[in-house]
Scaffold this active site. Structure first.
Site, mmCIF file in Angstrom:
data_model
loop_
_atom_site.group_PDB
_atom_site.id
_atom_site.type_symbol
_atom_site.label_atom_id
_atom_site.label_comp_id
_atom_site.label_asym_id
_atom_site.label_seq_id
_atom_site.Cartn_x
_atom_site.Cartn_y
_atom_site.Cartn_z
ATOM 1 N N LYS A 48 0.725 9.347 11.114
ATOM 2 C CA LYS A 48 -0.411 9.620 10.228
ATOM 3 C C LYS A 48 -1.584 10.297 11.014
ATOM 4 O O LYS A 48 -1.599 10.197 12.267
ATOM 5 C CB LYS A 48 -0.996 8.297 9.825
ATOM 6 N N ASP A 107 -2.835 14.069 2.348
ATOM 7 C CA ASP A 107 -3.248 12.720 2.182
ATOM 8 C C ASP A 107 -4.419 12.753 1.590
ATOM 9 O O ASP A 107 -4.757 13.999 0.843
ATOM 10 C CB ASP A 107 -3.253 11.959 3.576
HETATM 11 N N1 GLU Z 1 0.278 10.847 2.218
HETATM 12 C C1 GLU Z 1 1.272 10.359 1.795
HETATM 13 C C2 GLU Z 1 1.523 8.806 1.915
HETATM 14 O O1 GLU Z 1 0.686 8.154 2.445
HETATM 15 C C3 GLU Z 1 2.462 11.089 1.908
HETATM 16 C C4 GLU Z 1 3.139 11.304 3.158
HETATM 17 C C5 GLU Z 1 4.245 12.287 3.404
HETATM 18 O O2 GLU Z 1 4.472 12.822 2.438
HETATM 19 O O3 GLU Z 1 4.648 12.533 4.633
HETATM 20 O O4 GLU Z 1 2.403 8.310 1.736
#
Ligand code: GLU
Length: 431
Positions: free
Chosen positions: A105, A145
């Site tokens: 993340k 996100d």
């Molecule tokens: N931000 C999204 C999540 O928390 C998607 C993450 C992604 O697609 O890599 O799942």
């Protein structure tokens, strides 16, 4: 709960699940620590000529099952502790849906609403320059996100490609379609949650027209799940954004709400005075009141730590679908569990987004693009299969759905870690 506790609270969930998963203790030990954390400062030239330095992070939590995967958020609350918790959740999420990624993340501590478009572009590009050696299509693949979107992903892909002097779309997902994005990525998080709700609907014989739904958070995921449910006849009786909430016991016409929210960029326009606002009949309530409404389905789709030990006792909804990451603290979980609430946990309920991100990465690497129908069909297959696996484990082990989801994730992560050998293998003499 303080943001500084969010990571330890996230990790706490492993304990109980590991008993069910029956994994090697070494696996659990490994999963208590992120693999690597990067903290960067991001200098940005502002429109007025001044310089501002923002703080940013990227955490790769675990890559036993594949490259790190997870979004980048731009939010004033972003901290290293929060990014670590979010990266840990991504690790479990990718394992629950069985896609070949680990968890990661990123985040920048900023209120993007205060930046001009050009400042936002400079910040996005500058952040990628700072983390470029940490990410890559085979190491760590970011995505959107909270408060980041497809256009930002496009800038980031472009900046990374410039540094590497070749076009590298697979470094990031959630891009605009003309720049290598996948069809169906925009509504994938909401759609994945919707498929989970449809699975519950058939198991519990729900009549959509009798189901009253409250959605906290009317961003990408919240809007799409509300729209899909509305289309099926569910009554969306309350929605909220960071400005406040609106309540209408007869149910909203969700497409008009979405139109108004996106026109004005704030839900407030729906209950403000004048023009288009007057066309919607609704009671103005607070975000806290929305959570405590007497509804059949509660969908927290905003930020973490919304249902805590303070308000859990007042939550009336018997079913909660966690579309946000970490909206319920572990203490609140226990209280809701005692009250008999069924919680479809974030690492399953919102996994549709990362699943279609995986499809995007595969398409980028193959250079061959799928139709929207193909994306929907493949997403549906995965969500139905893994919802079924979690539900079955929950029933077999007589536990809650979150513990079952973590146990499933731990088994899969544990299998990858153990495949390299653990203490019990190396200390035994057998060939
Ligand atoms: N931000 C999204 C999540 O928390 C998607 C993450 C992604 O697609 O890599 O799942």
């Amino acid at each position: 709960m303080e943001n500084a506790d969010i990571f330890s609270d996230a990790i706490r969930r492993l304990g109980q699940a590991s008993k069910i998963a029956q994994i090697d203790p070494e696996v659990l030990e490994r999963l208590k620590y992120p693999r690597a954390s990067l903290q960067v400062s991001i200098p940005v030239r502002m429109d007025d000529g001044s310089l501002r330095v923002f703080e940013g992070y990227r955490v790769r939590y675990d890559d036993s099952r594949g490259p790190g995967k997870g979004g980048i958020r731009f939010h004033p609350q972003v901290s290293l502790d929060e990014v670590k918790a979010l990266a840990f959740w991504m690790t479990c999420k990718c394992a629950v849906v069985g896609i070949p990624f680990g968890g990661a993340k990123g985040g920048v501590t900023v209120n993007p609403k205060e930046l001009s478009r050009l400042e936002l572009e400079r910040l996005s590009r500058s952040f990628i320059r700072q983390i470029a050696d940490f990410i890559g299509p085979e190491t760590d693949v970011p995505a959107p996100d909270v408060y980041t979107n497809a256009m930002i992903m496009g800038w980031m892909m472009d900046e990374y490609s410039k540094l590497r002097r070749q076009r590298m779309p697979a470094v990031i997902t959630g891009k605009p379609i003309p720049l290598g994005g996948s069809l169906g990525r925009d509504d994938a998080t909401g759609r994945g949650a919707y498929y989970c709700i449809k699975e519950l609907e058939s198991r519990r014989n729900w009549q959509p027209s009798e189901m009253r739904v409250a959605v906290q958070g009317f961003g990408n995921a919240g809007q799409h799940v509300a729209q899909l449910l509305h289309k099926d006849g569910y009554k969306v009786v309350a929605v909220s954004d960071s400005q406040g909430a609106i309540y209408q016991p007869d149910g909203f016409d969700v497409p008009s709400l979405i139109y108004m929210k996106n026109e004005s960029r704030r839900l407030k326009a729906v209950y403000c005075d004048g023009s288009v606002c007057e066309s919607v009949h609704a009671e103005k309530i607070s975000n806290a009141e929305l959570l405590e409404l007497d509804v059949d389905l509660l969908i927290p789709a905003a930020l973490e730590n919304q249902i805590t030990a303070e308000n859990a006792e007042h939550i009336k909804a018997p079913v909660i679908i966690e579309v946000a990451n970490g909206p319920i603290t572990s203490e609140a979980d226990e209280i809701l569990g005692r009250k008999g609430a069924l919680i479809v946990p974030d690492i399953l309920a919102n996994a549709g987004g990362v699943t279609v991100s995986y499809f995007e990465w595969v398409q980028n690497k193959a250079g061959y693009y799928w139709s929207l129908e193909e994306v929907h069909e493949k997403l549906h297959t995965i969500m139905v299969r893994e919802f079924g696996n979690v539900y079955e484990l929950m029933t077999d082990e007589q536990t809650d759905m979150r513990t079952a989801a973590y146990a499933l994730a731990l088994r899969r992560i544990g299998a990858a870690i153990s495949a390299h050998g653990t203490g019990s293998y190396f200390s035994s003499d057998e060939a």
